[in-house]
Every structure is written in C-alpha cells, then in structure tokens.
Design a protein around this motif. Structure first.
Motif, PDB file in Angstrom:
ATOM      1  N   GLU A 185      11.066  33.775  35.122  1.00 18.74           N
ATOM      2  CA  GLU A 185      11.691  33.472  33.741  1.00 18.74           C
ATOM      3  C   GLU A 185      11.047  33.497  32.524  1.00 18.74           C
ATOM      4  O   GLU A 185      11.362  34.102  31.421  1.00 18.74           O
ATOM      5  CB  GLU A 185      12.927  32.277  33.897  1.00 18.74           C
ATOM      6  N   ALA A 186      10.162  32.406  32.627  1.00 14.14           N
ATOM      7  CA  ALA A 186       9.011  32.357  31.588  1.00 14.14           C
ATOM      8  C   ALA A 186       8.314  33.596  31.009  1.00 14.14           C
ATOM      9  O   ALA A 186       8.227  33.899  29.904  1.00 14.14           O
ATOM     10  CB  ALA A 186       8.204  31.165  31.708  1.00 14.14           C
ATOM     11  N   THR A 222       9.343  36.901  31.615  1.00 12.37           N
ATOM     12  CA  THR A 222      10.161  38.264  31.534  1.00 12.37           C
ATOM     13  C   THR A 222      11.353  37.912  30.202  1.00 12.37           C
ATOM     14  O   THR A 222      11.809  38.660  29.640  1.00 12.37           O
ATOM     15  CB  THR A 222      11.106  38.323  32.698  1.00 12.37           C
ATOM     16  N   SER A 223      11.353  36.614  29.992  1.00 14.31           N
ATOM     17  CA  SER A 223      12.715  36.365  29.025  1.00 14.31           C
ATOM     18  C   SER A 223      12.214  36.377  27.619  1.00 14.31           C
ATOM     19  O   SER A 223      10.753  36.796  27.316  1.00 14.31           O
ATOM     20  CB  SER A 223      13.107  35.038  28.872  1.00 14.31           C
ATOM     21  N   LYS A 224      13.172  36.622  26.893  1.00 16.74           N
ATOM     22  CA  LYS A 224      12.860  36.993  25.220  1.00 16.74           C
ATOM     23  C   LYS A 224      13.257  35.727  24.236  1.00 16.74           C
ATOM     24  O   LYS A 224      13.402  36.099  23.120  1.00 16.74           O
ATOM     25  CB  LYS A 224      13.149  38.373  24.807  1.00 16.74           C
ATOM     26  N   VAL A 228       8.885  31.035  22.116  1.00 21.12           N
ATOM     27  CA  VAL A 228       7.837  30.970  22.991  1.00 21.12           C
ATOM     28  C   VAL A 228       7.520  29.270  23.464  1.00 21.12           C
ATOM     29  O   VAL A 228       7.119  29.446  24.531  1.00 21.12           O
ATOM     30  CB  VAL A 228       6.729  31.489  22.058  1.00 21.12           C
ATOM     31  N   LYS A 231       9.721  27.104  24.285  1.00 23.95           N
ATOM     32  CA  LYS A 231      10.711  26.970  25.445  1.00 23.95           C
ATOM     33  C   LYS A 231      10.238  27.619  26.669  1.00 23.95           C
ATOM     34  O   LYS A 231      10.131  27.180  27.744  1.00 23.95           O
ATOM     35  CB  LYS A 231      12.059  27.503  24.887  1.00 23.95           C
ATOM     36  N   ARG A 232       9.700  28.782  26.330  1.00 24.53           N
ATOM     37  CA  ARG A 232       9.205  29.779  27.566  1.00 24.53           C
ATOM     38  C   ARG A 232       8.003  28.967  27.987  1.00 24.53           C
ATOM     39  O   ARG A 232       7.678  28.942  29.370  1.00 24.53           O
ATOM     40  CB  ARG A 232       9.019  31.084  27.118  1.00 24.53           C
ATOM     41  N   ARG A 233       7.120  28.452  27.112  1.00 25.50           N
ATOM     42  CA  ARG A 233       5.825  27.655  27.764  1.00 25.50           C
ATOM     43  C   ARG A 233       6.339  26.489  28.493  1.00 25.50           C
ATOM     44  O   ARG A 233       5.512  26.269  29.609  1.00 25.50           O
ATOM     45  CB  ARG A 233       4.982  27.374  26.440  1.00 25.50           C
ATOM     46  N   ILE A 292       9.063  25.920  30.186  1.00 27.58           N
ATOM     47  CA  ILE A 292       9.502  26.628  31.449  1.00 27.58           C
ATOM     48  C   ILE A 292       8.220  26.911  32.437  1.00 27.58           C
ATOM     49  O   ILE A 292       8.352  26.723  33.595  1.00 27.58           O
ATOM     50  CB  ILE A 292      10.503  27.655  31.200  1.00 27.58           C
ATOM     51  N   CYS A 293       7.242  27.697  31.848  1.00 29.82           N
ATOM     52  CA  CYS A 293       6.222  28.117  32.645  1.00 29.82           C
ATOM     53  C   CYS A 293       5.500  27.119  33.340  1.00 29.82           C
ATOM     54  O   CYS A 293       5.112  26.937  34.464  1.00 29.82           O
ATOM     55  CB  CYS A 293       5.348  28.851  31.757  1.00 29.82           C
TER      56      CYS A 293
END
Length: 329
Positions: A286-287, A289-291, A294, A296-298, A300-301
């Motif tokens: 999810e981290a 492929t999502s858009k 940044v 929040k994605r970090r 999640i990663c």
C-alpha cells in the motif's frame, strides 16, 4: 452307612497321590483353574462396559500377574476435574469409541480387553511403572513383558481411534474396524450456513454488488490459506493435544519440540504469525502503490516493514527450535 465316609477317604487319598507323585500336574491344573477364573471375570466386566476400570489390586492381579493368555490395552489417565487434564478427556472419548467398536463387533473374543487406570484410583500403579505423564496407552501382551513398541507414541501420532486401532493391530494381530456414532453437528452447521447465506442473498436481492467485492473474496481466501498453512488439517487427521503440561514442574509447552508433531496451540500461534506477516506485506504494498501524502506513506512503510521483520524473525525462531541445526536467523 459307611459309603459317604468311604467316598471322603478316597477323595483324600487321590489328593494325596496327586500332591506326592504328580506335583507338576496338580500345579498345571491349579493354573488352568486360575486362568479360567480370570478370563471369566474379565468377560463379565466387559459385558457391563467396554472399558474396564481398574485400581492397583485389579491391575496387578489381572494385567501383571500370570497366568494370562489374553492381551490388555491400558489407558493411564487423570480424568478427575481437579486434575484439569483436557487432553485426558479427549483421549478418553477416542478410547471409548475404539473399545465400543471392538466390544460390539462380530470378531469380539476373550483375547483382547480394554482397561483404564485413573491416577486417583491407582497412583501406586503409576509409581510402579515410573509413569509421570497422562494420558498414556500401553499394551500388555499375553506372553512376556511389554517392550518399547508396546507404549503408544501419543506425541507423534495423536490419539485418534483409527491410529490406536492400527497400533493394536501391529502389536496383537487383532483387526478392529472403528465405528463412530453418528454426528449430525456438521450437517446442522452446514444447513444453518446455507440458510444464512440464502437469507442474506434474498434480503439483498436488489443489490448484489457485494458479491463482486474483491476485498471480501481476498479476505476469505486468506483465511483458508492461513488455516491450511498453519496445520489445521494435520490437527484434524491426527488429533494432537492442545498443549503439554509437565507433571513434575507444571510448565506448559505450546510448541512441540519435534519436527514430526505439533500441538493445537502451536498451529494457532503459526496462524497469527502468518497473518501478521501478511498484514505487513499488504502495508508495504500500500505504501509503494498509493498516491497519498508522502509522510503518511513513509509511516505505513515503516509499520509494514516492522511487522514483517519482527514476526518473521519470531516464526524463524520457532522453526529453529523444531528443526535443530537450521543455520539461518
């Protein structure tokens, strides 16, 4: 008038002659009488119940002491509620099924008997045999002393009636076909599930888009995969205990130390670990492929990476404890 007296004297003389000149014959005659009494008593008990309950005295007389021309299967157990042995109760149910299958089969004979010794009724027997765990199944052959193979390998094989019957056939050449009482719980559960699904589809008959929900089908597929890869089918076939409690120190083991067996609790632990690792992989995907944002994605990663690293390391440690010599960490 002298005839009864004469008969008594003849009987006494005959007994004296047997004791004096044919002691071996008299001894064999006594052994035959004793054996006949023991077999008759065992058959009488078997007619009342398939599994004969024994205390220390009965065990020593009918199982250990000669003469004996019959084999005896003994389950050493602890069924009293204060012992809190759930495995004992489960094993006892399987043992009862096997004993009933033998008792009511056309091949039933006085060559094999099923007995049980409870710890609270025969603690002296446990001490005599240096036995410190329950349940334990042992075969006492008609001739000679029990060998190592006469103790059933419960930890590796489980206590299913079919496995016990196979072991008995190997030790006694007595073939027992297991007959289980009809169990309609599975049929009832399936009927309720079908009714529930049918009712749900009927209520949602105007909007069936949820059937095409990929996430729902993916979750259902993962549940099946988790159940199968954790060993649930092995548990269903072998019937292992939920866990093992050491009777000496009271320590409970949830992970079996051998690579050839497992506990039910162990399969539950493996299922949760696999689910946590899968959740971590989903978060990593999810981290990547999502858009979204940044930052929040970090986060999640990092969370996904932490789940994978921690729980996969935990899974490897369990693997190393079962497969001794595995080199990787």
């Amino acid at each position: 008038e002298t005839l009864p007296f004469f008969k008594i004297k003849c009987k006494e003389a005959g007994s004296y002659i047997l004791r004096s000149y044919f002691p071996e014959l008299l001894l064999n005659y006594d052994c035959i009488n004793l054996l006949s009494e023991k077999v008759d008593q065992m058959m009488e008990w078997s007619s009342r119940r398939s599994v004969i309950r024994m205390n220390g005295d009965k065990f020593r007389r009918f199982v250990k002491a000669p003469p004996r021309n019959y084999s005896v299967i003994v389950m050493f157990t602890a069924l009293q509620p204060q012992r809190q042995c759930s495995v004992c109760r489960q094993a006892n149910e399987e043992y009862q099924v096997l004993a009933n299958s033998w008792r009511y089969s056309s091949a039933f004979s006085n060559k094999l008997f099923f007995t049980v010794v409870d710890y609270d009724e025969g603690a002296d027997v446990f001490q005599q045999l240096n036995m410190n765990s329950a349940p334990t199944f042992m075969h006492f052959p008609a001739k000679g002393k029990p060998k190592r193979a006469d103790t059933f390998d419960l930890q590796r094989i489980g206590f299913a009636s079919e496995q016990l019957a196979k072991w008995i056939a190997d030790r006694t050449d007595v073939q027992i076909r297991v007959f289980r009482p009809p169990n309609y719980s599975g049929t009832i559960a399936l009927a309720l599930l079908v009714s529930l699904v049918g009712g749900l589809l009927y209520l949602r008959r105007n909007n069936l888009e949820f059937i095409y929900n990929k996430t729902g089908w993916a979750m259902a597929a993962l549940c099946v995969v988790f159940a199968m890869t954790s060993g649930q089918m092995w548990n269903h076939i072998r019937g292992p205990p939920y866990a093992h409690k050491n009777p000496q120190n009271g320590q409970v083991s949830y992970i079996h130390g051998s690579s050839q067996a497992q506990f039910v609790a162990e399969s539950h632990i493996i299922l949760l670990l696999n689910a946590a690792i899968t959740m971590g992989m989903v978060l990593l995907n999810e981290a990547a492929t999502s858009k979204g944002d940044v930052g929040k994605r970090r986060i999640i990663c990092l969370v996904g990476l932490g789940l994978v690293v921690f729980f996969f390391s935990f899974l490897l440690s369990i693997f190393r404890s079962k497969y001794h010599g595995y080199p990787y960490r």
